[in-house]
Design a protein around this motif. Structure first.
Motif, PDB file in Angstrom:
ATOM      1  N   ARG A 137    -123.907  20.740 112.068  1.00 57.24           N
ATOM      2  CA  ARG A 137    -124.847  21.557 111.324  1.00 57.24           C
ATOM      3  C   ARG A 137    -125.204  22.831 112.071  1.00 57.24           C
ATOM      4  NH1 ARG A 137    -130.066  18.379 109.759  1.00 57.24           N
ATOM      5  NH2 ARG A 137    -130.078  17.997 112.009  1.00 57.24           N
ATOM      6  N   VAL A 138    -125.609  23.830 111.311  1.00 56.49           N
ATOM      7  CA  VAL A 138    -126.170  25.062 111.866  1.00 56.49           C
ATOM      8  C   VAL A 138    -127.409  25.417 111.046  1.00 56.49           C
ATOM      9  CG1 VAL A 138    -124.067  26.054 112.861  1.00 56.49           C
ATOM     10  CG2 VAL A 138    -124.565  26.406 110.430  1.00 56.49           C
ATOM     11  N   ARG A 139    -128.317  26.159 111.668  1.00 51.44           N
ATOM     12  CA  ARG A 139    -129.509  26.576 110.944  1.00 51.44           C
ATOM     13  C   ARG A 139    -129.259  27.961 110.353  1.00 51.44           C
ATOM     14  NH1 ARG A 139    -134.801  25.012 110.491  1.00 51.44           N
ATOM     15  NH2 ARG A 139    -134.646  23.452 112.132  1.00 51.44           N
ATOM     16  N   ILE A 140    -129.374  28.062 109.040  1.00 55.93           N
ATOM     17  CA  ILE A 140    -129.019  29.260 108.294  1.00 55.93           C
ATOM     18  C   ILE A 140    -130.272  29.938 107.748  1.00 55.93           C
ATOM     19  CG2 ILE A 140    -127.805  30.150 106.264  1.00 55.93           C
ATOM     20  CD1 ILE A 140    -125.869  29.244 108.362  1.00 55.93           C
ATOM     21  N   THR A 141    -130.386  31.248 107.967  1.00 56.68           N
ATOM     22  CA  THR A 141    -131.443  32.026 107.321  1.00 56.68           C
ATOM     23  C   THR A 141    -131.014  32.463 105.930  1.00 56.68           C
ATOM     24  OG1 THR A 141    -132.451  32.821 109.368  1.00 56.68           O
ATOM     25  CG2 THR A 141    -132.747  34.198 107.419  1.00 56.68           C
ATOM     26  N   GLU A 142    -129.765  32.947 105.812  1.00 60.70           N
ATOM     27  CA  GLU A 142    -129.282  33.390 104.502  1.00 60.70           C
ATOM     28  C   GLU A 142    -127.770  33.558 104.539  1.00 60.70           C
ATOM     29  OE1 GLU A 142    -131.021  37.193 103.600  1.00 60.70           O
ATOM     30  OE2 GLU A 142    -130.624  38.008 105.594  1.00 60.70           O
ATOM     31  N   ILE A 143    -127.157  33.432 103.380  1.00 64.69           N
ATOM     32  CA  ILE A 143    -125.749  33.758 103.158  1.00 64.69           C
ATOM     33  C   ILE A 143    -125.719  34.685 101.951  1.00 64.69           C
ATOM     34  CG2 ILE A 143    -123.448  32.895 102.613  1.00 64.69           C
ATOM     35  CD1 ILE A 143    -124.269  30.209 103.856  1.00 64.69           C
ATOM     36  N   PHE A 144    -125.102  35.846 102.117  1.00 63.99           N
ATOM     37  CA  PHE A 144    -125.115  36.799 101.007  1.00 63.99           C
ATOM     38  C   PHE A 144    -123.850  37.652 101.014  1.00 63.99           C
ATOM     39  CE2 PHE A 144    -127.222  38.749 104.611  1.00 63.99           C
ATOM     40  CZ  PHE A 144    -126.788  40.067 104.619  1.00 63.99           C
ATOM     41  N   HIS A 145    -123.592  38.249  99.866  1.00 67.97           N
ATOM     42  CA  HIS A 145    -122.409  39.086  99.642  1.00 67.97           C
ATOM     43  C   HIS A 145    -122.864  40.535  99.532  1.00 67.97           C
ATOM     44  CE1 HIS A 145    -118.910  40.334  96.857  1.00 67.97           C
ATOM     45  NE2 HIS A 145    -118.421  40.190  98.064  1.00 67.97           N
ATOM     46  N   SER A 146    -122.273  41.404 100.338  1.00 70.66           N
ATOM     47  CA  SER A 146    -122.681  42.808 100.332  1.00 70.66           C
ATOM     48  C   SER A 146    -121.514  43.659 100.800  1.00 70.66           C
ATOM     49  CB  SER A 146    -123.902  42.995 101.244  1.00 70.66           C
ATOM     50  OG  SER A 146    -124.409  44.317 101.133  1.00 70.66           O
TER      51      SER A 146
END
Length: 231
Positions: free
Chosen positions: A21-30
């Motif tokens: 596991r990893v701690r994620i703040t956000e995943i987004f497309h840009s």
């Protein structure tokens, strides 16, 4: 089976689960706003946490919080965007224990992966396929003492070094370091103006006056969307 043995087995199972596991703040497309691939559609995976506190940081919201997500789950989310370029960023992504495993998995999935790192962490843990975009912290950042200078010897021609320039003194310090270390013999070097400290035109003029063979860059995403998270 004794209660002690049961507790030990539970602890081992929990540790195994955390290993994926990893701690994620956000995943987004840009669009990529910086570096050699500026302007290209990119999926950003922002990991949570950072041991540095640069005075100009624009992602303080990633210092805390976030959500634990499995590495396989993150890779599936990234794949849903059907985009070749992936950037793993933060915070400081390499401060997370499993960041190297995530990055390796993304490369195995066929993505062209870059990692944005502060230069304060050991970059030797990274997969050889990865493009490392490594900051060198200037005096104006407030975190110059955190530079891990031995990382310079680990850089390869397809990696990149980034300086964020806060004022004229920062520029001169960066210019002199660039020359003394012959940094352009290691990889491409990027100079960016800190958006509240240096006028972009001034930095451009200084680079031209000194015939400095670096790439001037602006943060494209800020001109398009400002400081809006996830853009």
């Amino acid at each position: 089976m004794t209660a002690v043995v049961q507790d030990m087995r539970k602890t081992g199972a929990n540790a195994l689960a955390r290993a994926d596991r990893v701690r994620i703040t956000e995943i987004f497309h840009s669009l990529q706003g910086e570096s050699r691939t500026v302007g290209l559609p990119t999926v950003f995976v922002r990991l949570t946490g950072c041991p540095l506190r640069c005075v100009y940081c624009d992602t303080e919201y990633a210092f805390h919080g976030g959500e634990w997500r499995g590495i396989d789950e993150v890779c599936r989310t990234v794949a849903n965007y059907a985009t070749h370029h992936v950037t793993v960023t933060g915070g400081e992504p390499l401060a997370q224990f499993n960041a190297d495993r995530l990055i390796h998995a993304l490369a195995d999935a066929g993505h062209e992966v870059s990692v944005e790192t502060s230069g304060a962490m050991d970059i030797s843990v990274l997969d050889e396929r990865i493009v490392r975009v490594m900051d060198i912290k200037t005096p104006g950042s407030g975190e110059m003492a955190r530079n891990r200078w031995e990382n310079l010897d680990l850089l390869r021609p397809h990696d990149q070094i980034k300086f964020v320039i806060c004022d004229r003194a920062d520029y001169e310090w960066s210019r002199d370091l660039f020359r003394s270390k012959v940094l352009n013999k290691r990889c491409e070097v990027l100079f960016s103006p800190e958006h509240e400290g240096v006028k972009p035109a001034d930095l451009a003029d200084w680079i031209l006056e000194d015939r400095l063979p670096v790439r001037f860059q602006l943060q494209l995403h800020k001109y398009l969307w400002g400081d809006e998270p996830g853009r």
